[in-house]
Structure formats: C-alpha cells, structure tokens
Write an enzyme that holds these catalytic residues in place. Structure first.
Site, PDB file in Angstrom:
ATOM      1  N   CYS A 246      47.836  82.414  73.166  1.00 24.53           N
ATOM      2  CA  CYS A 246      47.213  82.743  71.889  1.00 24.53           C
ATOM      3  C   CYS A 246      48.211  83.596  71.112  1.00 24.53           C
ATOM      4  CB  CYS A 246      45.934  83.524  72.162  1.00 24.53           C
ATOM      5  SG  CYS A 246      45.109  84.154  70.689  1.00 24.53           S
TER       6      CYS A 246
ATOM      7  N   CYS B 151      49.890  78.877  65.834  1.00 25.19           N
ATOM      8  CA  CYS B 151      48.528  79.095  66.344  1.00 25.19           C
ATOM      9  C   CYS B 151      48.239  77.924  67.261  1.00 25.19           C
ATOM     10  CB  CYS B 151      47.516  79.137  65.204  1.00 25.19           C
ATOM     11  SG  CYS B 151      45.804  79.195  65.796  1.00 25.19           S
TER      12      CYS B 151
HETATM   13  N1  DGL Z   1      44.590  80.204  69.087  1.00 24.49           N
HETATM   14  C1  DGL Z   1      44.847  81.498  68.602  1.00 24.49           C
HETATM   15  C2  DGL Z   1      46.283  81.694  68.177  1.00 24.49           C
HETATM   16  O1  DGL Z   1      47.163  81.016  68.680  1.00 24.49           O
HETATM   17  C3  DGL Z   1      43.987  82.100  67.542  1.00 24.49           C
HETATM   18  C4  DGL Z   1      42.667  81.677  67.288  1.00 24.49           C
HETATM   19  C5  DGL Z   1      41.770  82.742  66.747  1.00 24.49           C
HETATM   20  O2  DGL Z   1      41.854  83.109  65.580  1.00 24.49           O
HETATM   21  O3  DGL Z   1      40.982  83.191  67.558  1.00 24.49           O
HETATM   22  O4  DGL Z   1      46.550  82.549  67.366  1.00 24.49           O
END
Ligand code: DGL
Length: 282
Positions: free
Chosen positions: A81, A200
C-alpha cells in the site's frame, strides 16, 4: 505496538498488507514469481480508504495491521500500500520494530517502484498518480530525487479512484469521467511527462481506462512485477530472513470486513476463488 505483546518465535509466512483489495495486485505478482513461500494477506477493508486519512490515523491502522501479522508468525511484512508506505513505514521501521522484535522486517513499495524509473524516461519528466495521502507526503518526489536528481516529478491526487475500485464500479461509464479528469489535469500541468507511475496498488484495476485517456507514447508504470522482483532480490541478499520464511506454497487471506464480500471482490483481482477469514484489529 508495544514491547509487551507475545510474538511467536520461528519461521512464518510472508505478510502482505493493504488497506483493502489493492494489495492483491502486488500479492498476485509476488506469489507468481515466488510460489514456494507461504503468504498471509491482510486487507483492512473495514477502514479503507486510507488515502484521505491523516498521518496519525494511517500510522495507527498500519501499526495494528503489522502487529497482527507479526502475531500470526510473519517475520517479514510487505506494505503493499503506497499510502501506508508513505505515511507509516519509516516510523514503524525506526520506532516500533526495535522495541518489538529487532529481527523482523517491514518493507514498503515506493523505493522499489522508483529504482528503475531513470531508464524509462527520456524527457526526464515523470508523473505520479496516487491517493491524496501519498501525493501530500511527497514521498515519490523525495525518493526519485535521491536516485535521479535531474528528474522533474509532478503528482496528481485521484481521490475517487480507490472508491471506484473498492465498490466494484471501476468498469462503469461513470469511471471514465474521473479517470480522464485526472490524466488531463496531470498532463496539462506538465506536457513533457513521458512516464507515469500508478502509485496506488488499486489503480491497475483501472488500467483499461487509464490507457484509453493517457496520451500515446506515455509509459505507464505499474508496481506488481517490480515489487515482486525487488522482493526476490531482497530474499537472495538476506539469507537470514529468507530462512525465516516458510515454504509450503500456501496463501491465507484475512479481512477486517465481511469475508463473503472480500471473497467476491478478491476473485475479480486474482481470477480464482479464495477462502477468507474475518479478523478484528485492535
Ligand atoms: N492501495 C492503497 C495505495 O496503494 C491505497 C488505498 C486507500 O486509499 O486506502 O495507496
């Protein structure tokens, strides 16, 4: 995270953490490249999205998730993440791990993503599409400038993209509006951009629409394969950690939301059905 919790000793699965489903795009590539290891995936779906939350909240949620994965026996945890990597990784590495168990490791995904970027851009102008939290943290420009001081970085926050993915609306016509809007905005702010990082882990699910609206010739960088290869190199260079990763070829999936909902959505990311456990974080 404090020094008094009991942690199991010995080897365990590799932990993979995300605020929701997005980290599955990273898990999928890691598991394909390194199928011999055991994995434990944790999605904090009940509290997603993290992207619009404050530094303190993202840190606290990530800390709880890492502690859970440690309690389940993981010696090595990947923050799949970007938002958690940007806002919580450094404090967890510098403050929490030394007090909890200095032999365990938590790795982020921003550094591995930017390592290869210098060879991809000719114009030396790069764009980053990410959550508001990741963009505001300035983690991408900071990491890129450490390695490639001549590269110009422009970031664009896309606050609606994660909700579109989490609610399974990423293929709908309405999604086109939000995808086009942020790509147009990024490219109008720096028309010399020739390489765009999808910073993301949810965004690969929007890849068809991203390709549709990205000007021709612009490279689109996704993270899964790069992060997987970086983990392969990390394990090869750290035999002491590699020996603490169990090799049974299994994967367990946990979510803080309902297991049924996670199962349905996760199978879209992975193209195969999975079993899921519901857990609570404290
Ligand atoms: N998947 C997460 C990232 O790579 C973020 C998602 C979220 O905002 O929770 O930043």
């Amino acid at each position: 995270m404090n020094a008094f919790i009991e942690l199991p000793k010995g080897a365990g699965p590799i932990g993979v953490f995300d605020s929701g489903y997005g980290g599955l795009t990273i898990y999928d590539e890691i598991q394909k490249l390194l199928p011999q290891y055991d994995y434990l995936y944790l999605g904090d779906n009940a509290r997603t999205p993290y992207g619009t939350r404050s530094f303190d909240v993202v840190y606290e949620f990530t800390r709880q998730s890492v502690r859970y994965l440690f309690q389940q026996g993981c010696q090595l945890v990947i923050l799949a993440c970007n938002t958690a990597s940007a806002k919580a990784l450094r404090t967890i590495q510098q403050v929490d791990i030394p007090s909890l168990d200095p032999n365990r490791r938590v790795l982020g995904i921003i550094r591995p993503t930017v390592e290869g970027i210098g060879d991809m851009t000719k114009t030396r102008h790069i764009g980053v599409l990410a959550t508001e939290g990741t963009i505001k943290s300035h983690s991408y420009p900071l990491e890129i400038r450490k390695l490639f001081p001549d590269i110009e970085v422009t970031g664009e926050a896309c606050p609606m993209w994660v909700p579109l993915v989490e609610t399974n609306e990423y293929s709908c016509e309405g999604a086109d509006y939000f995808v086009k809007r942020h790509i147009d905005s990024l490219m109008s702010r720096d028309p010399e951009i020739d390489t765009v990082i999808l910073g993301c882990t949810h965004y690969p699910m929007l890849i068809e629409k991203i390709r549709k609206y990205m000007p021709q010739g612009v490279n689109i960088v996704t993270q899964g394969a790069t992060v997987a290869d970086s983990l392969r190199r990390y394990l090869a260079n750290h035999p002491e950690m590699e020996s603490l990763c169990t090799k049974g070829g299994t994967s367990r999936f946990c979510t803080t939301e309902s297991g049924g909902k996670f199962c349905e959505q996760a199978s879209l990311f992975l193209n195969h059905p999975i079993k899921v456990e519901n857990i609570q974080l404290t």
